[in-house]
Design an enzyme around this catalytic site. Structure first.
Site, mmCIF file in Angstrom:
data_model
loop_
_atom_site.group_PDB
_atom_site.id
_atom_site.type_symbol
_atom_site.label_atom_id
_atom_site.label_comp_id
_atom_site.label_asym_id
_atom_site.label_seq_id
_atom_site.Cartn_x
_atom_site.Cartn_y
_atom_site.Cartn_z
ATOM 1 N N SER A 264 0.837 -1.190 0.000
ATOM 2 C CA SER A 264 0.000 0.000 0.000
ATOM 3 C C SER A 264 0.884 1.257 0.000
ATOM 4 C CB SER A 264 -0.961 -0.037 1.195
ATOM 5 O OG SER A 264 -2.014 0.871 1.029
ATOM 6 N N ASP B 201 -9.200 -5.874 -4.601
ATOM 7 C CA ASP B 201 -8.678 -4.632 -4.031
ATOM 8 C C ASP B 201 -9.143 -3.429 -4.846
ATOM 9 O OD1 ASP B 201 -7.229 -2.664 -2.749
ATOM 10 O OD2 ASP B 201 -5.257 -3.425 -3.338
ATOM 11 N N HIS C 170 -7.238 -6.223 -0.295
ATOM 12 C CA HIS C 170 -6.099 -5.363 0.012
ATOM 13 C C HIS C 170 -5.347 -5.872 1.248
ATOM 14 C CE1 HIS C 170 -3.866 -1.658 -0.396
ATOM 15 N NE2 HIS C 170 -4.124 -1.303 0.847
#
Length: 312
Positions: free
Chosen positions: A156, A255, A286
């Protein structure tokens, strides 16, 4: 004093600048290997006591004095505002990856926004690369580190950081170590222009959350076309792209950020990075590897990462 931003269960930001963070379960370092077959060890280190920047080192089991090990430098996610290498999911994932890949892992705790807005995270994480070079000859846990085989990774926002640290290592005339490749997990990028997925019905809450974290992390007065958010606005010269290490971009099928990850892979390839691979974990969400570090999908990811590193 009023609440101006919130990520439920993780973050509250108030109008007077007060920031409250609520961490999930954390794990202490384990200096002695467990009875688990993976049997990794870990210890916390201070990278810069003044800022401060800290980290956690992971060692695989049964390292011989003659064995040379590649190094993975990992940057945690959390929208630049939350997260820590001490979180249980990161501790388990990175410790077990160290064991299965036979590598040394340095996981970095950089300073967080909104108290420390970008580019602070980039600077702190590059400082970890310099620390790695400077401590290699004196830190006992780095005695077997092969600094000619260093890899960058993160998930991320940490994947975003890995990209920018890679750029910074190329921009420096003398790189502290040899970066052989970067592995980006579910990278967090953005732009003022919305993507198709971001404009679809049903995505408003994801867009709202992403916008909030960007607003808290980019410099005040900037928008989502800030270079740290929108990779297309960095305007890097051809000489930077031509020296870029191999890239493996991991996206998750469920995601919301998958689209941005695909766009990144296409962009770097178009700009001349020769070794780019896109890997999708179908049916996963995610940062699934942090949420469930012992799942079959996570085991597969660790295998894919190990295979990438063994190419170099």
């Amino acid at each position: 004093m009023s609440l101006v931003a919130e990520s439920p269960d993780f973050l509250q930001v108030y109008s007077d600048g007060t920031v409250k963070r609520f961490a999930p379960e954390t794990a202490p370092p384990c200096l002695e290997p467990s009875n688990d077959p993976n049997g990794f060890r870990s210890k916390d280190v201070v990278i810069d006591p003044l800022k401060p920047i800290t980290g956690r080192l992971f060692l695989p089991p049964s390292v011989s004095s003659s064995e040379k090990l590649p190094v993975l430098v990992y940057f945690h996610g959390g929208g630049f505002c939350i997260g820590s290498t001490t979180w249980l999911g990161y501790h388990v994932f990175l410790g077990e990856f160290s064991a299965t890949s036979r590598s040394i892992v340095l996981s970095v705790d950089y300073r967080l926004a909104p108290e420390h807005r970008l580019p602070t995270a980039y600077e702190d994480c590059y400082a970890a690369i310099e620390w790695l070079r400077d401590q290699a000859s004196t830190e006992p846990w780095l005695q077997q580190a092969e600094l000619s085989r260093v890899f960058l990774s993160g998930d991320s926002a940490g994947a975003n950081i890995a990209h920018h640290v890679a750029v910074k290592t190329i921009q420096k005339w003398v790189c502290p170590v040899k970066i052989k490749g970067i592995m980006l997990m579910h990278p967090y990028f953005g732009s003022e222009k919305r993507t198709e997925k971001e404009m679809e019905d049903g995505g408003s809450e994801d867009v709202k959350s992403n916008d909030m974290f960007w607003k808290l992390s980019i410099p005040e007065g900037s928008n989502r076309d800030y270079f740290g958010c929108n990779f297309e606005k960095a305007n890097l010269p051809e000489r930077i792209w031509s020296k870029f290490p191999a890239i493996e971009v991991h996206v998750a099928g469920l995601d919301f950020l998958k689209e941005r990850g695909v766009m990144y892979a296409e962009f770097v390839k178009k700009n001349g990075v020769k070794d780019v691979k896109l890997v999708e974990a179908k049916g996963e969400k995610h940062i699934y590897h942090v949420l469930d570090p012992k799942s079959d999908a996570t085991r597969l990811l660790q295998k894919q990462m190990s295979q990438f590193m063994k190419r170099f």
